[in-house]
Design a protein around this motif. Structure first.
Motif, mmCIF file in Angstrom:
data_model
loop_
_atom_site.group_PDB
_atom_site.id
_atom_site.type_symbol
_atom_site.label_atom_id
_atom_site.label_comp_id
_atom_site.label_asym_id
_atom_site.label_seq_id
_atom_site.Cartn_x
_atom_site.Cartn_y
_atom_site.Cartn_z
ATOM 1 N N ALA A 82 -22.041 79.669 100.676
ATOM 2 C CA ALA A 82 -22.137 78.463 102.085
ATOM 3 C C ALA A 82 -21.550 77.515 101.564
ATOM 4 N N VAL A 83 -21.797 76.822 100.201
ATOM 5 C CA VAL A 83 -21.901 75.340 99.457
ATOM 6 C C VAL A 83 -20.908 75.733 98.239
ATOM 7 N N THR A 84 -20.001 76.686 97.805
ATOM 8 C CA THR A 84 -19.354 76.603 96.554
ATOM 9 C C THR A 84 -18.155 76.921 97.414
ATOM 10 N N ARG A 85 -16.918 76.608 96.471
ATOM 11 C CA ARG A 85 -15.920 76.536 97.291
ATOM 12 C C ARG A 85 -14.897 77.721 96.623
ATOM 13 N N TYR A 86 -15.220 77.812 95.116
ATOM 14 C CA TYR A 86 -14.676 78.296 94.423
ATOM 15 C C TYR A 86 -15.323 79.048 92.331
ATOM 16 N N THR A 87 -14.703 79.988 92.166
ATOM 17 C CA THR A 87 -15.732 80.837 90.865
ATOM 18 C C THR A 87 -14.731 81.051 89.932
ATOM 19 N N ILE A 88 -14.867 80.057 88.661
ATOM 20 C CA ILE A 88 -13.710 79.615 88.105
ATOM 21 C C ILE A 88 -14.421 80.158 86.614
ATOM 22 N N GLY A 89 -13.532 81.293 86.030
ATOM 23 C CA GLY A 89 -14.580 81.884 84.673
ATOM 24 C C GLY A 89 -13.523 81.200 83.662
ATOM 25 N N MET A 90 -14.782 80.962 82.192
ATOM 26 C CA MET A 90 -13.968 79.914 81.688
ATOM 27 C C MET A 90 -14.242 80.951 80.169
ATOM 28 N N VAL A 91 -12.635 80.769 78.936
ATOM 29 C CA VAL A 91 -13.348 81.360 77.922
ATOM 30 C C VAL A 91 -13.031 80.420 77.003
ATOM 31 N N VAL A 92 -13.857 79.798 75.484
ATOM 32 C CA VAL A 92 -13.852 79.409 74.475
ATOM 33 C C VAL A 92 -14.065 79.720 73.792
ATOM 34 N N PRO A 93 -13.067 79.443 72.337
ATOM 35 C CA PRO A 93 -13.161 80.613 71.036
ATOM 36 C C PRO A 93 -14.968 80.049 69.946
ATOM 37 N N HIS A 104 -18.633 70.838 78.940
ATOM 38 C CA HIS A 104 -19.733 70.429 79.599
ATOM 39 C C HIS A 104 -18.543 69.682 80.416
ATOM 40 N N GLY A 105 -17.417 68.697 80.604
ATOM 41 C CA GLY A 105 -16.540 68.117 80.796
ATOM 42 C C GLY A 105 -15.987 69.089 81.833
ATOM 43 N N ALA A 106 -15.600 70.544 82.254
ATOM 44 C CA ALA A 106 -15.422 70.887 82.982
ATOM 45 C C ALA A 106 -16.698 71.960 83.800
ATOM 46 N N ARG A 107 -17.956 71.236 83.200
ATOM 47 C CA ARG A 107 -19.228 71.909 83.881
ATOM 48 C C ARG A 107 -19.214 71.009 84.890
ATOM 49 N N ALA A 108 -19.012 69.717 84.432
ATOM 50 C CA ALA A 108 -19.335 68.065 85.616
ATOM 51 C C ALA A 108 -18.119 68.351 86.656
ATOM 52 N N GLN A 109 -17.317 68.786 85.900
ATOM 53 C CA GLN A 109 -15.737 68.450 87.536
ATOM 54 C C GLN A 109 -16.246 69.418 88.163
ATOM 55 N N ALA A 110 -17.057 70.587 87.807
ATOM 56 C CA ALA A 110 -16.624 71.890 88.586
ATOM 57 C C ALA A 110 -17.983 71.556 90.030
ATOM 58 N N SER A 111 -18.708 70.764 89.221
ATOM 59 C CA SER A 111 -20.289 70.739 89.976
ATOM 60 C C SER A 111 -19.642 69.893 91.153
ATOM 61 N N GLN A 112 -19.019 68.742 90.445
ATOM 62 C CA GLN A 112 -18.100 67.314 91.732
ATOM 63 C C GLN A 112 -17.408 68.583 93.113
ATOM 64 N N LEU A 113 -16.367 69.090 93.008
ATOM 65 C CA LEU A 113 -15.665 69.937 93.409
ATOM 66 C C LEU A 113 -16.259 71.714 93.847
ATOM 67 N N ARG A 114 -18.053 71.123 93.759
ATOM 68 C CA ARG A 114 -18.434 72.625 94.633
ATOM 69 C C ARG A 114 -17.329 73.955 94.180
ATOM 70 N N ALA A 115 -17.652 74.261 92.100
ATOM 71 C CA ALA A 115 -16.849 75.306 92.089
ATOM 72 C C ALA A 115 -18.229 75.779 90.807
ATOM 73 N N ARG A 116 -18.023 77.134 90.984
ATOM 74 C CA ARG A 116 -19.148 78.068 89.623
ATOM 75 C C ARG A 116 -18.577 78.033 89.578
ATOM 76 N N ASN A 138 -13.423 91.257 86.213
ATOM 77 C CA ASN A 138 -13.979 92.416 86.732
ATOM 78 C C ASN A 138 -15.509 91.668 87.733
ATOM 79 N N THR A 139 -15.707 90.051 87.814
ATOM 80 C CA THR A 139 -16.207 89.855 88.468
ATOM 81 C C THR A 139 -15.513 89.319 89.706
ATOM 82 N N PRO A 140 -16.886 90.300 90.791
ATOM 83 C CA PRO A 140 -16.415 89.751 91.953
ATOM 84 C C PRO A 140 -15.859 87.905 92.333
ATOM 85 N N GLY A 141 -14.589 87.780 93.414
ATOM 86 C CA GLY A 141 -14.465 86.694 94.131
ATOM 87 C C GLY A 141 -14.130 85.781 93.051
ATOM 88 N N LEU A 142 -13.741 86.195 91.885
ATOM 89 C CA LEU A 142 -12.974 84.963 91.062
ATOM 90 C C LEU A 142 -11.996 84.479 91.527
#
Length: 386
Positions: A82-93, A104-116, A138-142
């Motif tokens: 009911a709160v989360t708007r988007y689910t975002i995957g992130m792959v870093v090397p 950290h920057g991506a996680r902070a901004q995702a939190s502000q924009l109600r994204a997982r 393969n994650t549902p709702g990505l």
């Protein structure tokens, strides 16, 4: 305890949460200094926030609580449907050097924009990059992906074209979309490393240096742009280009002393008086070795590092170009969500962010008093025998 104390505590904790949302983490000492309270008080505040499931305590501070930590309810992680708007995957090397601030920057901004934000660590191998991306698909709702694959050579072109063909939008972080790739939908956000190198060259030139060299651990993926900015700046300022220019150095590997001696010998033979070194650990190793050889920093050799992860720990502290890493992560999330909300009619954005120069002692114009020279220092410190 006065009646106002609980309100003050609440305000402090709100300030702490604001800092964590903006930067991804906080330092106890920094927050205590800013708020004018003791470090013990801030530690207690962080403990309270951690007990509420809002932050994760780490040594010396706290970070935004990760979505993958065990034991969190959906409400506390912000993953309530009911709160989360988007689910975002992130792959870093890597989750070691360079990449944690971007995450950290991506996680902070995702939190502000109600994204997982779902994070996966990969390596610099394309096969592993692809495997991690496929696992996230393969994650549902990505809804979309932020990735940082190697883009070099023909395999890199093929990787970019594959990413462009995926059924969800993709943003590259600290990677550029190569012109050779047919990937019109890919977006990207990168640090302008060429501009960062230019900052370093102009700073050293203003400090009186004309023979400014370059030492790189690798050309990939950042080094090629640092080299371009260094070379173009030398030409624009009319400075000599027959200075030391080394690639593939490893001052932290077996045989390091021989390699550093060889680098110092080339610095001496080319008359180089200042160097830009990528990354920080190589710059610190070179500085320490130069001092051991009687070469004074910055009097005989000025040093500027590129990355600014650990450059401040040099002695003297090393001036460094600081890429805007947290902002890269934030802007990657912004680009992805803007695409999701605007649809396919939005043009692909490819953003460059400017680095900053953190000036410290290793590159300042030295003020030398006639009577202050060390009696043991050689007349020309770069004339040593290895």
């Amino acid at each position: 305890m006065s009646a106002k104390d609980p309100l003050f505590a609440l305000q402090r904790r709100e300030r702490i949460m604001d800092e964590i949302r903006e930067h991804g983490s906080v330092s106890v000492s920094t927050v205590a200094r800013r708020l004018g309270v003791s470090e013990l008080t801030i530690r207690r505040d962080i403990n309270t926030l951690a007990q509420q499931g809002l932050v994760t305590r780490v040594h010396g501070g706290a970070t935004l609580r990760s979505a993958i930590e065990p034991g969190l309810s959906p409400v506390l992680t912000g993953h309530d449907p009911a709160v989360t708007r988007y689910t975002i995957g992130m792959v870093v090397p890597s989750l070691d050097y360079y990449w944690p601030p971007i995450v950290h920057g991506a996680r902070a901004q995702a939190s502000q924009l109600r994204a997982r934000l779902l994070l996966r660590a990969s390596t610099y191998e394309l096969r592993d990059n692809r495997r991690q991306v496929e696992a996230l698909l393969n994650t549902p709702g990505l809804h979309g992906l932020i990735v940082a694959p190697d883009t070099a050579g023909e395999p890199g072109v093929q990787m970019l074209e594959w990413l462009d063909s995926l059924p969800v939008p993709v943003v590259l972080a600290e990677r550029r979309v190569r012109a050779a790739a047919a990937a019109p939908r890919l977006e990207s956000v990168v640090s302008d490393h060429a501009a960062g190198a230019a900052l370093a060259v102009r700073h050293l030139h203003a400090a009186g240096h004309e023979r400014i060299g370059l030492i790189l651990e690798s050309e990939l993926p950042t080094g090629r742009y640092v080299r371009r900015g260094w070379r173009d700046s030398l030409r624009a300022l009319g400075l000599p280009t027959d200075v030391v220019a080394l690639t593939g150095v490893r001052f932290d590997a077996p045989g390091r002393e021989r390699e550093m001696d060889a680098a110092l010998r080339q610095i001496r033979e080319t008359g180089t008086t200042a160097v830009l070194v990528l990354p920080d650990p190589q710059a610190i190793a070179l500085e320490q070795h130069a001092l051991d050889r009687g070469i004074r920093v910055p009097h005989d050799l000025a040093i500027v590092a590129y990355d600014d992860d650990v450059a401040r720990f040099g002695d003297p502290a090393i001036t460094a170009v600081r890429p805007p890493k947290q902002h890269v992560g934030r802007e990657a999330v912004n680009l992805l969500i803007a695409r999701l909300e605007s649809g396919s009619g939005r043009p692909a954005f490819r953003v460059k962010l400017s680095p900053e120069l953190q000036v410290r002692e290793s590159s300042l114009r030295p003020v030398i008093d006639a009577g202050s020279a060390s009696p043991s220092a050689p007349e020309n410190p770069l004339e040593y025998t290895s």
